[in-house]
Design a protein around this motif. Sequence first.
Motif, PDB file in Angstrom:
ATOM      1  N   HIS A   1       0.852  -1.191   0.000  1.00 29.64           N
ATOM      2  CA  HIS A   1       0.000   0.000   0.000  1.00 29.64           C
ATOM      3  C   HIS A   1       0.890   1.244   0.000  1.00 29.64           C
ATOM      4  CE1 HIS A   1      -3.503   2.387   2.082  1.00 29.64           C
ATOM      5  NE2 HIS A   1      -3.231   2.827   0.852  1.00 29.64           N
ATOM      6  N   LEU A   2       0.865   1.983  -1.098  1.00 30.70           N
ATOM      7  CA  LEU A   2       1.671   3.194  -1.270  1.00 30.70           C
ATOM      8  C   LEU A   2       0.793   4.418  -1.068  1.00 30.70           C
ATOM      9  CD1 LEU A   2       4.143   4.890  -2.328  1.00 30.70           C
ATOM     10  CD2 LEU A   2       3.253   4.458  -4.632  1.00 30.70           C
ATOM     11  N   THR A   3       1.242   5.330  -0.207  1.00 31.66           N
ATOM     12  CA  THR A   3       0.541   6.591  -0.014  1.00 31.66           C
ATOM     13  C   THR A   3       1.509   7.745  -0.228  1.00 31.66           C
ATOM     14  OG1 THR A   3       0.968   6.666   2.375  1.00 31.66           O
ATOM     15  CG2 THR A   3      -1.067   5.597   1.660  1.00 31.66           C
ATOM     16  N   VAL A   4       1.030   8.797  -0.851  1.00 32.88           N
ATOM     17  CA  VAL A   4       1.805  10.023  -1.018  1.00 32.88           C
ATOM     18  C   VAL A   4       1.063  11.132  -0.284  1.00 32.88           C
ATOM     19  CG1 VAL A   4       2.621  11.762  -2.645  1.00 32.88           C
ATOM     20  CG2 VAL A   4       2.905   9.325  -3.158  1.00 32.88           C
ATOM     21  N   ARG A   5       1.782  11.824   0.590  1.00 33.31           N
ATOM     22  CA  ARG A   5       1.160  12.798   1.477  1.00 33.31           C
ATOM     23  C   ARG A   5       1.884  14.144   1.411  1.00 33.31           C
ATOM     24  NH1 ARG A   5      -2.269  10.151   5.056  1.00 33.31           N
ATOM     25  NH2 ARG A   5      -2.090   7.872   5.060  1.00 33.31           N
ATOM     26  N   SER A   6       1.185  15.183   1.835  1.00 33.80           N
ATOM     27  CA  SER A   6       1.787  16.509   1.951  1.00 33.80           C
ATOM     28  C   SER A   6       2.661  16.553   3.190  1.00 33.80           C
ATOM     29  CB  SER A   6       0.698  17.578   2.010  1.00 33.80           C
ATOM     30  OG  SER A   6      -0.161  17.331   3.105  1.00 33.80           O
ATOM     31  N   ASP A   7       3.359  17.658   3.397  1.00 31.40           N
ATOM     32  CA  ASP A   7       4.279  17.772   4.528  1.00 31.40           C
ATOM     33  C   ASP A   7       3.605  17.537   5.876  1.00 31.40           C
ATOM     34  OD1 ASP A   7       6.517  18.319   2.977  1.00 31.40           O
ATOM     35  OD2 ASP A   7       6.162  20.467   2.964  1.00 31.40           O
ATOM     36  N   ASP A   8       2.323  17.898   5.984  1.00 33.69           N
ATOM     37  CA  ASP A   8       1.626  17.731   7.263  1.00 33.69           C
ATOM     38  C   ASP A   8       0.937  16.376   7.386  1.00 33.69           C
ATOM     39  OD1 ASP A   8      -0.504  17.960   5.544  1.00 33.69           O
ATOM     40  OD2 ASP A   8      -1.359  19.757   6.468  1.00 33.69           O
ATOM     41  N   GLY A   9       1.118  15.492   6.393  1.00 32.89           N
ATOM     42  CA  GLY A   9       0.545  14.155   6.461  1.00 32.89           C
ATOM     43  C   GLY A   9      -0.776  13.987   5.748  1.00 32.89           C
ATOM     44  N   THR A  10      -1.310  15.040   5.146  1.00 33.37           N
ATOM     45  CA  THR A  10      -2.573  14.937   4.412  1.00 33.37           C
ATOM     46  C   THR A  10      -2.397  14.063   3.178  1.00 33.37           C
ATOM     47  OG1 THR A  10      -3.223  17.148   5.145  1.00 33.37           O
ATOM     48  CG2 THR A  10      -4.401  16.232   3.247  1.00 33.37           C
ATOM     49  N   LEU A  11      -3.305  13.108   2.989  1.00 32.89           N
ATOM     50  CA  LEU A  11      -3.222  12.185   1.857  1.00 32.89           C
ATOM     51  C   LEU A  11      -3.480  12.914   0.544  1.00 32.89           C
ATOM     52  CD1 LEU A  11      -2.948   9.215   0.886  1.00 32.89           C
ATOM     53  CD2 LEU A  11      -5.446   9.053   1.102  1.00 32.89           C
ATOM     54  N   ARG A  12      -2.576  12.715  -0.435  1.00 38.62           N
ATOM     55  CA  ARG A  12      -2.745  13.288  -1.770  1.00 38.62           C
ATOM     56  C   ARG A  12      -3.189  12.237  -2.774  1.00 38.62           C
ATOM     57  NH1 ARG A  12       2.969  15.751  -2.640  1.00 38.62           N
ATOM     58  NH2 ARG A  12       2.162  16.097  -4.750  1.00 38.62           N
ATOM     59  N   TRP A  13      -2.539  11.063  -2.763  1.00 40.93           N
ATOM     60  CA  TRP A  13      -2.994   9.947  -3.588  1.00 40.93           C
ATOM     61  C   TRP A  13      -2.420   8.651  -3.035  1.00 40.93           C
ATOM     62  CZ3 TRP A  13       0.953   7.275  -6.122  1.00 40.93           C
ATOM     63  CH2 TRP A  13       2.137   7.974  -6.386  1.00 40.93           C
ATOM     64  N   GLU A  14      -2.945   7.522  -3.505  1.00 41.64           N
ATOM     65  CA  GLU A  14      -2.489   6.231  -3.033  1.00 41.64           C
ATOM     66  C   GLU A  14      -2.559   5.209  -4.158  1.00 41.64           C
ATOM     67  OE1 GLU A  14      -5.003   4.625   0.034  1.00 41.64           O
ATOM     68  OE2 GLU A  14      -6.775   5.617  -0.803  1.00 41.64           O
ATOM     69  N   SER A  15      -1.846   4.105  -3.974  1.00 43.63           N
ATOM     70  CA  SER A  15      -1.795   3.034  -4.970  1.00 43.63           C
ATOM     71  C   SER A  15      -1.594   1.717  -4.241  1.00 43.63           C
ATOM     72  CB  SER A  15      -0.650   3.282  -5.964  1.00 43.63           C
ATOM     73  OG  SER A  15      -0.466   2.171  -6.818  1.00 43.63           O
ATOM     74  N   LYS A  16      -2.324   0.673  -4.674  1.00 46.88           N
ATOM     75  CA  LYS A  16      -2.211  -0.639  -4.062  1.00 46.88           C
ATOM     76  C   LYS A  16      -1.829  -1.670  -5.110  1.00 46.88           C
ATOM     77  CE  LYS A  16      -5.568   0.319  -0.397  1.00 46.88           C
ATOM     78  NZ  LYS A  16      -6.830  -0.109   0.259  1.00 46.88           N
TER      79      LYS A  16
END
Length: 360
Positions: A235-250
Amino acid sequence: MDLRGATWMVRSLGESVSMVNVMENGDVFAGGWDGHLIRWDEEGNVLWTAQTGNRISAIAVSEQAVVVTSGLHLVALDPGTGEQRWKVALEGSADDVRWWNNDLLAVSSVYDIEHNDFIESALWKFDVDGKCLWVERMDERPWSVLELGDTCYAGLGRPRCGWLTLSEDPPFEHHLPPTSYPVMSGASGQEYLLFGQTDGSVVNEKSAVLSTESGAVEHLSMLSQGFAASTDEGHLTVRSDDGTLRWESKGDPITAQHRGLIADGTNLFWAARASEHTGQLSIHDSSDGSILASTSLSRVRSISSTETRTAVGCDDGEVLVWDSTLLARRLNQESTPNDEPVSDRKAALQARLLALRQSK
């Protein structure tokens, strides 16, 4: 688009690749499971080869020396010729090495098969001539050693967990985050660094929890904005500096990931996945996660990038390198179809040039 068709060059190490490192000047290092090390220049020509004797897991490059971990040893080589300068045995396997304030910082660990765990580890500091300046032994394995400014940090496994702030000499200050779980991974940027833990927590050096992932965090990467975390289940997640989810890939488990080169102003993120029999390498647009290109490969073990080059090392010995200008051109060709067919002569010339790059 098939990513393989856009390579700048393809080379073979002659054995399974365990580590690649691409330099700012375009030179590429590749190390193997049997200790073979090759340095290619930016045009793909072999500058030198060396045999270090055992699996190469890490490399530290400077004008003073090229130092690699090789099985139980640190091996220092001449940057220009690859000739061995010195070799030092550590206690257990040599896991990591890096230059730190003109000296070398190394990590070693001892694994006990009966206990199925690491029973002792150590942090070592050497000068450029291989003289040991100090060694700090501990029960925990330092899974990730990171730099932020002039300071080094070492993320720890059990029993203490948390991390150490390294100073010029031991003993070192120990920090424990709010969630006291072993550190598995880490990544550092210009302003902050991150540790990934077995409970899914991603924490910074100030002990703030930025995100909680769906599983143990095996890989962390710093991006131009934010960070990417992937779990042991893919499970791949890409987040902003504060941890907010921007997108993900499974998908299948991720074997390597890296912030890649910049192609025509687009920041790329490279992710390699593998099932039991096959490997897949994809490049994502870092901003929205869209897959721009992918290809099937042998299992990818290592990815290294600068803003203009990305190098990938695979189980079958292949070392593939992509160049930002060529990759951007190919991506633009795919996104803007041309109704005017390419002449047979031009197509043949392009094929010859690609074959020439791949055969060097």
